[in-house]
Design a protein around this motif. Structure first.
Motif, mmCIF file in Angstrom:
data_model
loop_
_atom_site.group_PDB
_atom_site.id
_atom_site.type_symbol
_atom_site.label_atom_id
_atom_site.label_comp_id
_atom_site.label_asym_id
_atom_site.label_seq_id
_atom_site.Cartn_x
_atom_site.Cartn_y
_atom_site.Cartn_z
ATOM 1 N N SER A 1 39.159 31.817 35.169
ATOM 2 C CA SER A 1 38.096 32.171 34.225
ATOM 3 C C SER A 1 38.595 33.228 33.242
ATOM 4 O O SER A 1 39.691 33.784 33.392
ATOM 5 N N THR A 2 37.768 33.498 32.256
ATOM 6 C CA THR A 2 38.124 34.510 31.257
ATOM 7 C C THR A 2 37.687 35.902 31.698
ATOM 8 O O THR A 2 38.089 36.886 31.086
ATOM 9 N N TYR B 1 41.872 35.984 36.917
ATOM 10 C CA TYR B 1 42.735 34.858 36.543
ATOM 11 C C TYR B 1 42.932 33.882 37.701
ATOM 12 O O TYR B 1 43.252 32.719 37.488
#
Length: 192
Positions: free
Chosen positions: A35-36, A31
């Motif tokens: 990004s995922t 995080y």
């Protein structure tokens, strides 16, 4: 320039973002990159607040290049004419250029640390006399500035960083107090 726990200037300096490169994979901190992915991978570049970057760098999780505010280009500009460099614009957020530089120096190795601390010291020493002159002038009752000095004084004042603005205020107060004392002693001596 105390780094007091409750000092707003110190808190602001510690919250400047620093671009860091992770030296290893770190699970669960994806995080930070925005990004995922759940993890940060080795060689990922992430901008994080200095207070976190300092801890991660001291524990060798990250490395970081010297920020642009302390680059060779800035050093050359300071060497050429320190008062003309707008330090307030270099780090943003009120411009805690000296404080942030000192905090970064704490993380650096010996030679880069010495170079950065020397740059901070030399800049401060070169900027202090014009700062004192300008604060005394503005505090004086006689506000007649020669045309050639008005622009450079205002430009210098706009470029002051946070600690310089504090010193400027102290200089103005001191000049006002000194002038009041001088004027009151002059009237006493003239009245005798």
């Amino acid at each position: 320039m105390d780094d007091d726990y409750y000092s707003l200037q110190s808190i602001l300096a510690d919250n400047h973002k620093l671009s860091c490169t992770f030296t290893l994979d770190v699970p669960g901190l994806g995080y930070l990159e925005g990004s995922t992915e759940p993890d940060i991978h080795q060689n990922s570049k992430v901008e994080i607040p200095f207070w976190l970057a300092q801890t991660l760098s001291l524990n060798e999780f990250t490395t970081f290049p010297l920020p642009p505010a302390y680059s060779n280009r800035v050093r050359a500009a300071l060497n050429a004419s320190a008062p003309s460099v707008k330090l307030s614009h270099l780090v943003g957020g009120g411009g805690c250029w000296y404080r942030w530089g000192r905090r970064i120096a704490e993380v650096l190795d010996d030679q880069p640390q010495a170079d950065l601390l020397n740059m901070l010291l030399n800049a401060f020493l070169a900027r202090l006399p014009p700062l004192q002159d300008l604060s005394a002038h503005i505090a004086s009752a006689d506000h007649s500035i020669p045309e050639g000095d008005a622009g450079s004084g205002e430009s210098f004042r706009e470029g002051m960083e946070g600690d310089e603005r504090d010193l400027f205020s102290v200089g103005q107060d001191s000049a006002r107090i000194t002038k009041a004392w001088y004027d009151s002693n002059g009237r006493k001596a003239g009245g005798r």
